[in-house]
Design an enzyme around this catalytic site. Sequence first.
Site, mmCIF file in Angstrom:
data_model
loop_
_atom_site.group_PDB
_atom_site.id
_atom_site.type_symbol
_atom_site.label_atom_id
_atom_site.label_comp_id
_atom_site.label_asym_id
_atom_site.label_seq_id
_atom_site.Cartn_x
_atom_site.Cartn_y
_atom_site.Cartn_z
ATOM 1 N N LYS A 13 36.234 95.367 63.465
ATOM 2 C CA LYS A 13 37.500 95.664 64.150
ATOM 3 C C LYS A 13 37.892 97.137 64.020
ATOM 4 C CE LYS A 13 40.183 92.996 61.610
ATOM 5 N NZ LYS A 13 39.337 92.337 60.622
ATOM 6 N N ARG A 88 48.007 88.404 61.064
ATOM 7 C CA ARG A 88 47.056 87.659 60.240
ATOM 8 C C ARG A 88 47.577 86.269 59.914
ATOM 9 N NH1 ARG A 88 44.335 92.483 57.867
ATOM 10 N NH2 ARG A 88 42.530 91.848 56.675
ATOM 11 N N ARG A 127 29.531 99.160 52.409
ATOM 12 C CA ARG A 127 30.170 100.243 53.170
ATOM 13 C C ARG A 127 30.931 101.231 52.272
ATOM 14 N NH1 ARG A 127 34.848 96.910 56.619
ATOM 15 N NH2 ARG A 127 36.239 96.598 54.849
ATOM 16 N N ARG A 161 36.112 101.103 49.069
ATOM 17 C CA ARG A 161 37.407 100.454 48.915
ATOM 18 C C ARG A 161 37.388 99.545 47.692
ATOM 19 N NH1 ARG A 161 39.003 97.993 54.739
ATOM 20 N NH2 ARG A 161 39.825 96.375 53.350
ATOM 21 N N ARG A 172 38.794 87.153 50.552
ATOM 22 C CA ARG A 172 39.365 87.595 51.838
ATOM 23 C C ARG A 172 38.878 86.704 52.976
ATOM 24 N NH1 ARG A 172 37.406 93.592 51.456
ATOM 25 N NH2 ARG A 172 38.201 93.817 53.574
HETATM 26 P P1 AMP Z 1 41.992 95.285 56.065
HETATM 27 O O1 AMP Z 1 41.830 96.761 55.929
HETATM 28 O O2 AMP Z 1 42.521 94.877 57.425
HETATM 29 O O3 AMP Z 1 40.752 94.529 55.667
HETATM 30 O O4 AMP Z 1 43.143 94.863 55.035
HETATM 31 C C1 AMP Z 1 42.990 95.053 53.626
HETATM 32 C C2 AMP Z 1 44.002 94.197 52.890
HETATM 33 O O5 AMP Z 1 45.340 94.606 53.233
HETATM 34 C C3 AMP Z 1 43.972 92.698 53.189
HETATM 35 O O6 AMP Z 1 42.973 92.001 52.450
HETATM 36 C C4 AMP Z 1 45.387 92.285 52.780
HETATM 37 O O7 AMP Z 1 45.547 92.231 51.374
HETATM 38 C C5 AMP Z 1 46.204 93.472 53.280
HETATM 39 N N1 AMP Z 1 46.633 93.293 54.696
HETATM 40 C C6 AMP Z 1 46.255 94.051 55.764
HETATM 41 N N2 AMP Z 1 46.835 93.612 56.893
HETATM 42 C C7 AMP Z 1 47.587 92.534 56.524
HETATM 43 C C8 AMP Z 1 48.415 91.619 57.246
HETATM 44 N N3 AMP Z 1 48.563 91.726 58.573
HETATM 45 N N4 AMP Z 1 49.029 90.631 56.551
HETATM 46 C C9 AMP Z 1 48.896 90.521 55.218
HETATM 47 N N5 AMP Z 1 48.122 91.328 54.470
HETATM 48 C C10 AMP Z 1 47.468 92.333 55.118
#
Ligand code: AMP
Length: 214
Positions: A13, A88, A127, A161, A172
């Site tokens: 994404k 989400r 990554r 990360r 996740r």
């Molecule tokens: P991502 O970079 O999208 O993989 O997000 C990393 C982490 O941020 C996720 O595993 C959640 O802990 C938090 N996070 C990101 N977007 C959301 C969301 N829309 N709702 C809740 N937690 C989020």
Amino acid sequence: MNIVLLGPPGCGKGTQAKRLQDRFGMTQLSTGEMLRAEVASESPLGAQVKAIIEGGSLVPDEIIVGLIAKRVAETGSSDGCILDGFPRTVPQAEALDEILTVSGMRVDKVIEFGVDDSAMVKRITGRYSCDSCGAGYHDEFQKPVAEGVCDNCGGESFSRRADDNEDVVRARLVEYHQQTAPITGYYADKGVLVTIDGMAKIDEVTKRLESLVG
Ligand code: AMP
């Protein structure tokens, strides 16, 4: 046009959102990036969410909805947004509809990346990115041309990360299937859901997205 990119961690994404932003001038809104910036700046919000993110759980809806409402208001409606990592949960999807409606906008398309979970673990745990410009690399699939030197800016410092290790990735993925996958029903009922093959080569996925968005 406002589009939502939907799919489990590692589905591509973020990479594709950046490409769409460059190609169409739309604004990428990544809640994951917003939260990581809060953690890096050691803000009160960052302190509140750090452990949640590092454990692979979802941050509470009200926090995320507040963040996104502010950013949508700042971005305006000009060239549209690419929402990457939001919504989400179904309540987040409902809140997004309300936020956009206030500005006379809506979610025009939701593009779901169909992928295999087992491949996601390998994609994510390999990554890393350049500390200077953020360019993304992978131990196996996308190495810099010169080892240890960023192709984009020449930087020599890279990071992974904190939530990109195997145990957290598995947590996740569980969160994705329990909390996020039900969103597809919400958007299918509205007639805006399209599913694409997220296992295809990166450039092929980009072409498919460009045909849907352009
Ligand atoms: P991502 O970079 O999208 O993989 O997000 C990393 C982490 O941020 C996720 O595993 C959640 O802990 C938090 N996070 C990101 N977007 C959301 C969301 N829309 N709702 C809740 N937690 C989020």
